[in-house]
Design a protein around this motif. Sequence first.
Motif, mmCIF file in Angstrom:
data_model
loop_
_atom_site.group_PDB
_atom_site.id
_atom_site.type_symbol
_atom_site.label_atom_id
_atom_site.label_comp_id
_atom_site.label_asym_id
_atom_site.label_seq_id
_atom_site.Cartn_x
_atom_site.Cartn_y
_atom_site.Cartn_z
ATOM 1 N N LEU A 94 0.814 -1.215 0.000
ATOM 2 C CA LEU A 94 0.000 0.000 0.000
ATOM 3 C C LEU A 94 0.850 1.268 0.000
ATOM 4 O O LEU A 94 0.353 2.347 -0.302
ATOM 5 C CB LEU A 94 -0.949 0.007 1.205
ATOM 6 N N GLY B 133 0.517 2.929 -3.182
ATOM 7 C CA GLY B 133 -0.796 3.429 -3.578
ATOM 8 C C GLY B 133 -1.704 2.256 -3.889
ATOM 9 O O GLY B 133 -1.237 1.152 -4.153
ATOM 10 N N GLU B 134 -3.019 2.499 -3.840
ATOM 11 C CA GLU B 134 -3.963 1.387 -3.955
ATOM 12 C C GLU B 134 -3.943 0.729 -5.335
ATOM 13 O O GLU B 134 -4.069 -0.483 -5.448
ATOM 14 C CB GLU B 134 -5.373 1.873 -3.630
ATOM 15 N N ASN B 135 -3.788 1.545 -6.384
ATOM 16 C CA ASN B 135 -3.825 0.953 -7.725
ATOM 17 C C ASN B 135 -2.630 0.038 -7.971
ATOM 18 O O ASN B 135 -2.760 -1.035 -8.558
ATOM 19 C CB ASN B 135 -3.874 2.042 -8.790
ATOM 20 N N TYR B 136 -1.467 0.489 -7.507
ATOM 21 C CA TYR B 136 -0.297 -0.372 -7.630
ATOM 22 C C TYR B 136 -0.471 -1.641 -6.794
ATOM 23 O O TYR B 136 -0.136 -2.734 -7.229
ATOM 24 C CB TYR B 136 0.963 0.362 -7.174
ATOM 25 N N GLN C 113 -3.136 -3.172 -6.056
ATOM 26 C CA GLN C 113 -4.027 -4.091 -6.764
ATOM 27 C C GLN C 113 -3.286 -4.792 -7.903
ATOM 28 O O GLN C 113 -3.437 -5.992 -8.098
ATOM 29 C CB GLN C 113 -5.199 -3.294 -7.321
#
Lengths: 261, 343
Positions: free
Chosen positions: B227, B230-233, B235
């Motif tokens: 995390l 960042g959230e997109n990474y 995921q």
Amino acid sequence: MAESNTSNNVLKVIDLNIGYKNKSITENIDFTLKQGELMAVIGVNGIGKSTLLRTMANAQEALSGNIEVDDKSLISYTPRELSSKLSVVLTEPLASKNLSVIELVALGRQPYTNWVGTLTTTDKKKIKEALNMLDLEPLQHKKCYELSDGQLQRVMIARALAQDTSIILLDEPTTHLDLFHKVQILKLLRSIAHNTKKTIVFTSHEIEMAIQICDQILLLNGKDNPFGRPQDLIKKQAFERIFPDDVVTFDATTGTFRIKK
Amino acid sequence: MNSFQTYRWHFLVLIIALVCSFLLNISLGSVGIPLSETLSSVFGDSVQNSSWDYIIWNYRIPKALTAILAGSALALSGLLMQTLFRNPLAGPFVLGISSGASLGAALLIMGSGLFTGLFSFTLLNDVALAVAASLGSFLVLLAVVVVASRVKDTMALLIIGLMFGSVTGALVSVLSYFTKAEKLQQFVYWSFGSVGNLSWPQLTLLLGIVLVGIILSILSIKSLNTLLLGENYAQSLGIHLKKSRYLIIIATGLLAGSVTALAGPIAFVGLAVPHLTRQIFHTTDHRILVPAVLVYGAILLLLCDTIAQLPQSENVLPINAITSIFGAPVVIWLLLRKKRMVF
């Protein structure tokens, strides 16, 4: 289209329609990429380049159509499986810039590490290779907040490389960079694609550079979205219609745009 | 890349510091007991004065253990929140946990006057207070979790948590306005926070809940590290975002909720300790940070409690005052020295 159905079709997009909640942004997207090909997605602002990238990364659902990764439908992959097939480099800033370069690149190995994230010898080797390929070894112990934009972009690419996927997607990897660093990044992407046989897709506004450096181009124009090798697209006069005629025109012999004065 | 081995000296020093703070804490207080006698009592030897033995075992050791548990739990939940919300100002209470507990406590203390008959005065003891406070924080946390399943954006969740906090804070104000002075005083005492009122069974309960919280946090270490990108990474690296988020929120709820219920809302530790730890350890790797904040939190709250009991005097200061007065300048100094707010 049906010229080959050999298994080195790594990424196949069929009649894709992308957008948000029944509001389509772009439809009729079709292309197939082989192992080791570099493709640019180009088009004007708001045409759906980033949306296409997010859809291909399974971060949002397609409205209709199909995406196949290694001949298997994208949506049938679990997040964990997909993370070893496809990596991304996004435009969003890092949540924490307090990571060192090597720590950040090491996070690329997450799909392969155990429950607490212990790095094995293989992981360490892959991290070293990635740092090496992007010339980051002298910077490896610097913190990310100490890096320039160009260096940080190289670190993010190294992280994606360490993830060791057959596909890498990059959203506008050259924005905020000067001409030299733009060319540097694009040449790096090209050599990574050709040397490591990874399929690389990036979105860009740099049409002229994309024409010179890419194997394939997908031109999002909101209608037929032509796809093909740059020289074929030039022959088909695909670039002439991107911008209004009275502002810029495309010069097919040099592959550049001219401002209408 | 930093393995645990690199930091083993750090941890050794920390553990020694923890033991020293523990002994210091139990040897100082309104009754002066020599350190040698304290040690004898702790190790089961005979003590000159049997009342000293009693004080140490029934008053000071439970208090010191509460300080250790509360400090560790609050520091860890602060770390979880700062990483989940990518916000250096987040603490254990951003999700409205402390305001939920306040509301529970306020309803019990001050509401009993409004709903006479429902509550008898004999109910109004420490246990009832702890139950009411945990019920309050649990309900607010439940509301946040329900909302969390609907919003995609973690930032929205942060704001929603703060809004829940405002609403419960407002309700507490309304209650206070209509309450008699002595009940108000009782509530204010609760809100000062105190690690001194726990019995052995309460302490065991706290230990159990905090341990579950720590285990959930350890299971989240990998997703916490991811995390940081960042959230997109996260995921794209195969992390199940929703599941990780729930796990982290529930861990925070257990850690901060149980401490707040039993010891009142203790300020500052949860916000400050993760910052201090990152500055001293020079890492953002949660494999190091999770154990480190546990020990630092324990040491910090033990020292704050030692100061709060004003050795040799009969007065005891509210622990909240000490944590803030001594802690806040330290964090400001650390950040100024580094000239950069990194997290």
